[in-house]
Enzyme design. Structure first.
Site, short mmCIF file in Angstrom:
data_model
loop_
_atom_site.label_atom_id
_atom_site.label_comp_id
_atom_site.label_asym_id
_atom_site.label_seq_id
_atom_site.Cartn_x
_atom_site.Cartn_y
_atom_site.Cartn_z
N HIS A 4 -27.12 -8.76 -26.87
CA HIS A 4 -26.10 -8.86 -27.03
C HIS A 4 -26.28 -6.97 -26.42
CE1 HIS A 4 -22.18 -7.43 -25.09
NE2 HIS A 4 -21.84 -6.21 -25.46
N ASP A 55 -8.72 -9.80 -28.16
CA ASP A 55 -9.84 -8.53 -27.20
C ASP A 55 -9.34 -8.51 -26.30
OD1 ASP A 55 -11.82 -6.79 -27.39
OD2 ASP A 55 -12.94 -8.44 -26.29
N ARG A 82 -6.88 -0.69 -23.44
CA ARG A 82 -8.06 0.00 -22.95
C ARG A 82 -8.35 0.67 -21.65
NH1 ARG A 82 -12.36 -2.56 -26.45
NH2 ARG A 82 -13.56 -0.04 -26.13
N SER A 125 -14.88 -4.72 -30.35
CA SER A 125 -14.22 -6.20 -29.11
C SER A 125 -15.64 -6.42 -29.31
CB SER A 125 -13.86 -5.33 -27.97
OG SER A 125 -14.47 -5.25 -26.53
N LYS A 130 -16.48 -11.00 -30.29
CA LYS A 130 -16.85 -11.72 -28.99
C LYS A 130 -18.00 -12.52 -29.44
CE LYS A 130 -16.11 -9.06 -26.14
NZ LYS A 130 -15.56 -8.22 -25.18
N1 URA Z 1 -18.27 -4.46 -23.69
C1 URA Z 1 -16.59 -5.02 -24.67
O1 URA Z 1 -17.25 -6.05 -24.69
N2 URA Z 1 -15.86 -4.22 -25.24
C2 URA Z 1 -15.93 -3.15 -25.20
O2 URA Z 1 -15.29 -2.62 -25.69
C3 URA Z 1 -16.60 -2.58 -24.01
C4 URA Z 1 -18.12 -2.85 -23.79
#
Ligand code: URA
Length: 434
Positions: free
Chosen positions: A82, A161, A168, A183, A187
């Site tokens: 990621h 999320d 947010r 977050s 995932k």
């Molecule tokens: N990418 C994400 O998936 N979540 C965040 O909070 C910031 C970047």
């Protein structure tokens, strides 16, 4: 349990228990909590932060808010990657087939462009015929057959999320380290891989603008992975200028192909090799970083990485002939050459603004679901620290009309400073957190 008590507890700087965090996330998922109370809690977390234990409990609560992928039908070690996002960051398109060509199993859920950052799905969809909307079962079969699948995120994973991120975004609470870490990691955990390599960007094109914050984010995510039983490591890499030379969807695919063919060296390839080496180590292909790097270099030289990319494109319905003839990728009808207005050194590049220049050309979205121009973008001819003479080419801009080229060129000009000062580019790889 009462949400007001929990907001006050966090506002006063106390630690929430696992049950209290679960109560909060269940209220978010079931939509029994109103947005104003969720937002108040987010702001309390923003100011008071979370301990490592609270952050991993929050992550797990978000994983449990939806489904998780069961990858047990895929044999072998599944390794995910990621990036926290940036400009001209095409690492996935090169890295995923390259490590798959060395025997790793890669099933990756990717996203679309967000703000000034590009998205892997948009880039892939610039390859004619390419389908990124595979069912999970089909993706699993594909990984068993050829070792790689890249698909869009399903709405069933981490719904909490999704709700929190939307709030947010509009309450000034995006750039909180525990909220970003939970977050991203929720995932990744729900996506089911055994090991995760994180690319944490630092600089003016990244969430984290300085090394201290990037290190804190990287440590927080590695800590979550460790606590929740996934082998995780984080590479901190520079985003104080675009990573590759090409910005924009089909242009970035073309650059990925050049790198897989061994025709292009540079910072983008360096980051690919670093991340790939850690993927091979976490995937138990080798435990020696230098051996890992030489395996990756070898599969660029012998063409196996490119062959795997072709196989992957074909499996997802795309025209793999683009690998031998990049003119089969979408090509913009109009181009514009931006030249240096004076002689000097490129002393600063406002990377996020350069991303915005590519959006003005049509390569990214200004509102949700906007149809983008997959051929639009920028080819940079210089980077931070380069000396240029008046009239030298700074960049070539591509769009579907000349007005967009001019708008993009204005933003790009504004984003690049040429002076006689010394420039201080960050090293491409700053640190690795294991
Ligand atoms: N990418 C994400 O998936 N979540 C965040 O909070 C910031 C970047």
């Amino acid at each position: 349990m009462n949400i007001v008590d929990l907001i006050i507890k966090k506002r006063n700087g106390h630690e929430l228990t696992r049950d209290e965090i679960n109560f909060f996330i269940e209220g978010v998922t079931n939509k029994t909590l109103p947005d104003y109370q969720i937002s108040a809690m987010l702001m309390a977390i923003y100011f008071r932060s979370l301990t490592a234990r609270e952050t991993s409990d929050l992550t797990m609560a978000m994983v449990n808010s939806g489904k998780s992928l069961d990858l047990s039908k895929i044999e072998g070690i599944k390794v995910d990657k990621h990036s926290t996002g940036g400009v001209a960051d095409t690492t996935t398109l090169i890295l995923a087939p390259l490590v798959a060509s060395l025997g790793l199993k890669v099933i990756k859920m990717s996203g679309r462009g967000l703000g000034h950052s590009g998205g892997t799905l948009d880039k892939l969809e610039s390859i004619p015929g390419m389908n990124t909307e595979l069912s999970i079962d089909r993706a699993i079969n594909q990984v068993n057959e050829i070792g790689i699948a890249i698909i869009g995120q399903t709405a069933e994973l981490t719904p909490a999320d999704k709700s929190l991120y939307a709030l947010r975004d509009v309450t000034g609470t995006v750039d909180s380290i525990p909220l970003i870490a939970s977050s991203i990691m929720s995932k990744k955990l729900a996506a089911g891989s055994d090991s995760i390599v994180l690319d944490v960007k630092v600089g003016n094109g990244a969430f984290m603008q300085d090394i201290e914050h990037a290190r804190e984010l990287a440590r927080s995510m590695v800590n979550i992975g460790d606590r929740l039983g996934r082998r995780t490591c984080a590479v901190i890499s520079a985003m104080d200028r675009p990573l590759g030379n090409n910005i924009g969807n089909s242009l970035e695919v073309a650059e990925a192909i050049h790198i897989l063919k061994g025709e292009t060296e540079g910072r983008l390839k360096d980051v690919v090799i670093e991340l790939g080496a850690y993927m091979l180590i976490l995937g138990s292909i080798t435990d020696d970083i230098e051996v890992a790097k030489s395996l990756l270099e070898r599969n660029i030289k012998n063409g196996k990485g490119l062959d795997k990319f072709k196989e992957f494109i074909k499996a997802q319905g795309g025209d793999s002939r683009v690998c031998d003839d990049i003119s089969l990728l979408p090509v913009a009808p109009v181009s514009y050459t931006l030249r240096a207005e004076k002689t000097g050194i490129i002393t600063s590049m406002e990377t996020a603004k350069i991303g915005m220049a590519s959006i003005a050309l049509g390569a990214g979205r200004t509102y949700k679901d906007e149809v983008i121009d997959l051929s639009a973008g920028i080819i940079m001819h210089c980077t931070l620290g380069d000396r240029v003479k008046e009239g030298d080419i700074i960049a070539e801009l591509y769009a579907n009309d000349i007005h967009k080229c001019h708008a993009g060129a204005d933003i790009l000009t504004d984003a690049i400073e040429i002076s006689e000062n010394e420039s201080q580019p960050l090293p491409t790889i700053l640190e690795v957190i294991k």
